[in-house]
Design a protein around this motif. Sequence first.
Motif, PDB file in Angstrom:
ATOM      1  N   SER A  84       0.825  -1.208   0.000  1.00  0.00           N
ATOM      2  CA  SER A  84       0.000   0.000   0.000  1.00  0.00           C
ATOM      3  C   SER A  84       0.857   1.255   0.000  1.00  0.00           C
ATOM      4  O   SER A  84       0.553   2.224  -0.688  1.00  0.00           O
ATOM      5  CB  SER A  84      -0.934   0.015   1.212  1.00  0.00           C
ATOM      6  OG  SER A  84      -1.898  -1.009   1.098  1.00  0.00           O
TER       7      SER A  84
ATOM      8  N   TRP B 261      -9.591   1.889   2.398  1.00  0.00           N
ATOM      9  CA  TRP B 261      -8.286   1.944   1.752  1.00  0.00           C
ATOM     10  C   TRP B 261      -8.189   3.166   0.843  1.00  0.00           C
ATOM     11  O   TRP B 261      -7.224   3.918   0.906  1.00  0.00           O
ATOM     12  CB  TRP B 261      -8.009   0.668   0.955  1.00  0.00           C
ATOM     13  CG  TRP B 261      -6.579   0.600   0.525  1.00  0.00           C
ATOM     14  CD1 TRP B 261      -5.566   0.007   1.213  1.00  0.00           C
ATOM     15  CD2 TRP B 261      -5.992   1.178  -0.638  1.00  0.00           C
ATOM     16  NE1 TRP B 261      -4.372   0.180   0.537  1.00  0.00           N
ATOM     17  CE2 TRP B 261      -4.617   0.902  -0.611  1.00  0.00           C
ATOM     18  CE3 TRP B 261      -6.477   1.915  -1.706  1.00  0.00           C
ATOM     19  CZ2 TRP B 261      -3.732   1.315  -1.588  1.00  0.00           C
ATOM     20  CZ3 TRP B 261      -5.609   2.333  -2.698  1.00  0.00           C
ATOM     21  CH2 TRP B 261      -4.247   2.029  -2.629  1.00  0.00           C
TER      22      TRP B 261
ATOM     23  N   ASN C 283      -7.438   6.469   2.320  1.00  0.00           N
ATOM     24  CA  ASN C 283      -6.175   6.482   3.050  1.00  0.00           C
ATOM     25  C   ASN C 283      -6.381   6.464   4.568  1.00  0.00           C
ATOM     26  O   ASN C 283      -5.577   6.999   5.317  1.00  0.00           O
ATOM     27  CB  ASN C 283      -5.312   7.676   2.625  1.00  0.00           C
ATOM     28  CG  ASN C 283      -3.841   7.447   2.898  1.00  0.00           C
ATOM     29  OD1 ASN C 283      -3.411   6.334   3.193  1.00  0.00           O
ATOM     30  ND2 ASN C 283      -3.058   8.500   2.822  1.00  0.00           N
TER      31      ASN C 283
ATOM     32  N   ARG D 232      -1.449   7.296  -4.054  1.00  0.00           N
ATOM     33  CA  ARG D 232      -2.288   6.157  -3.667  1.00  0.00           C
ATOM     34  C   ARG D 232      -3.416   5.988  -4.690  1.00  0.00           C
ATOM     35  O   ARG D 232      -4.138   6.929  -4.990  1.00  0.00           O
ATOM     36  CB  ARG D 232      -2.852   6.400  -2.270  1.00  0.00           C
ATOM     37  CG  ARG D 232      -3.520   5.197  -1.647  1.00  0.00           C
ATOM     38  CD  ARG D 232      -3.869   5.556  -0.197  1.00  0.00           C
ATOM     39  NE  ARG D 232      -4.435   4.471   0.543  1.00  0.00           N
ATOM     40  CZ  ARG D 232      -3.759   3.668   1.359  1.00  0.00           C
ATOM     41  NH1 ARG D 232      -2.458   3.840   1.515  1.00  0.00           N
ATOM     42  NH2 ARG D 232      -4.371   2.717   2.031  1.00  0.00           N
TER      43      ARG D 232
ATOM     44  N   SER E  59      -6.780   3.476   6.118  1.00  0.00           N
ATOM     45  CA  SER E  59      -6.218   2.214   6.563  1.00  0.00           C
ATOM     46  C   SER E  59      -5.627   1.476   5.364  1.00  0.00           C
ATOM     47  O   SER E  59      -5.998   1.750   4.225  1.00  0.00           O
ATOM     48  CB  SER E  59      -7.322   1.354   7.193  1.00  0.00           C
ATOM     49  OG  SER E  59      -6.855   0.062   7.492  1.00  0.00           O
ATOM     50  N   ASN E  60      -4.727   0.551   5.626  1.00  0.00           N
ATOM     51  CA  ASN E  60      -4.226  -0.339   4.579  1.00  0.00           C
ATOM     52  C   ASN E  60      -4.972  -1.669   4.615  1.00  0.00           C
ATOM     53  O   ASN E  60      -4.568  -2.631   3.982  1.00  0.00           O
ATOM     54  CB  ASN E  60      -2.720  -0.560   4.741  1.00  0.00           C
ATOM     55  CG  ASN E  60      -1.947   0.706   4.466  1.00  0.00           C
ATOM     56  OD1 ASN E  60      -2.358   1.553   3.684  1.00  0.00           O
ATOM     57  ND2 ASN E  60      -0.814   0.860   5.137  1.00  0.00           N
ATOM     58  N   HIS E  61      -6.055  -1.686   5.374  1.00  0.00           N
ATOM     59  CA  HIS E  61      -6.854  -2.889   5.551  1.00  0.00           C
ATOM     60  C   HIS E  61      -8.237  -2.711   4.932  1.00  0.00           C
ATOM     61  O   HIS E  61      -8.685  -1.591   4.695  1.00  0.00           O
ATOM     62  CB  HIS E  61      -7.038  -3.178   7.048  1.00  0.00           C
ATOM     63  CG  HIS E  61      -5.768  -3.570   7.725  1.00  0.00           C
ATOM     64  ND1 HIS E  61      -4.750  -2.687   7.984  1.00  0.00           N
ATOM     65  CD2 HIS E  61      -5.349  -4.766   8.194  1.00  0.00           C
ATOM     66  CE1 HIS E  61      -3.753  -3.306   8.586  1.00  0.00           C
ATOM     67  NE2 HIS E  61      -4.095  -4.574   8.723  1.00  0.00           N
TER      68      HIS E  61
ATOM     69  N   ASP F 194      -5.136  -6.857   6.003  1.00  0.00           N
ATOM     70  CA  ASP F 194      -4.401  -6.135   4.967  1.00  0.00           C
ATOM     71  C   ASP F 194      -5.034  -6.409   3.607  1.00  0.00           C
ATOM     72  O   ASP F 194      -5.336  -7.557   3.272  1.00  0.00           O
ATOM     73  CB  ASP F 194      -2.935  -6.569   4.962  1.00  0.00           C
ATOM     74  CG  ASP F 194      -2.119  -5.812   3.928  1.00  0.00           C
ATOM     75  OD1 ASP F 194      -2.148  -6.210   2.749  1.00  0.00           O
ATOM     76  OD2 ASP F 194      -1.465  -4.820   4.296  1.00  0.00           O
ATOM     77  N   ILE F 195      -5.219  -5.359   2.828  1.00  0.00           N
ATOM     78  CA  ILE F 195      -5.907  -5.457   1.543  1.00  0.00           C
ATOM     79  C   ILE F 195      -5.254  -6.455   0.599  1.00  0.00           C
ATOM     80  O   ILE F 195      -5.927  -7.106  -0.201  1.00  0.00           O
ATOM     81  CB  ILE F 195      -6.034  -4.064   0.887  1.00  0.00           C
ATOM     82  CG1 ILE F 195      -7.093  -4.107  -0.222  1.00  0.00           C
ATOM     83  CG2 ILE F 195      -4.691  -3.569   0.373  1.00  0.00           C
ATOM     84  CD1 ILE F 195      -7.544  -2.745  -0.685  1.00  0.00           C
TER      85      ILE F 195
END
Length: 180
Positions: A13, A114, A117, A81, A119-121, A132-133
């Motif tokens: 990410s 996600w 921005n 991102r 979280s990366n989940h 996590d993605i």
Amino acid sequence: MSDHSISIVPRQSVYPDKEIKAKEILDWLVSLDIVKPTTSDCILSSTDGYPISEGARTVSSDPDLLPFGLWTSGLEIITERQVFHTGQNGMEGLICPNCKQDIANEDWDFLSEWGDNKSNHLTCPLCNVATDIHQFKFTPEWGFSDLGFTFWNWSSLTDSFISDFKQKLGCDINLVYTWI
């Protein structure tokens, strides 16, 4: 004819020193004459891209289908991102790594965690577990990173080029095929 692209996206990410790595990859591609070193209006974006060059024939599985005669035919380097999605190819499946259920037909609001921005989940809407993605299985493949390399209207890339690209990035990648 519609436009399409192939994106090479790190499975991270947040890519460390993404601008430095983007320049390093660009320099490598220019040194192999895969793209030209100066930008032009050759991609579908408000920014300019790097035009295709003759060396692209060496990294294409079908060099006769490369877009040398098309306006949209360059490399776009993304350092913000972004969700690298499949466009009209859609999403056939999205498997949660926790509950193993296909959540592709659920309300896609869970992707905003996600995308915004925060979280990366992703939090699975069925089991409510945040993971996590990059642990979710998207079919066809999607990418999620703040670094990506999109080749506009290029034919398939060779396995050896993709392997070399992955080695240059130093991490696993997603290959995202988009139709617009």
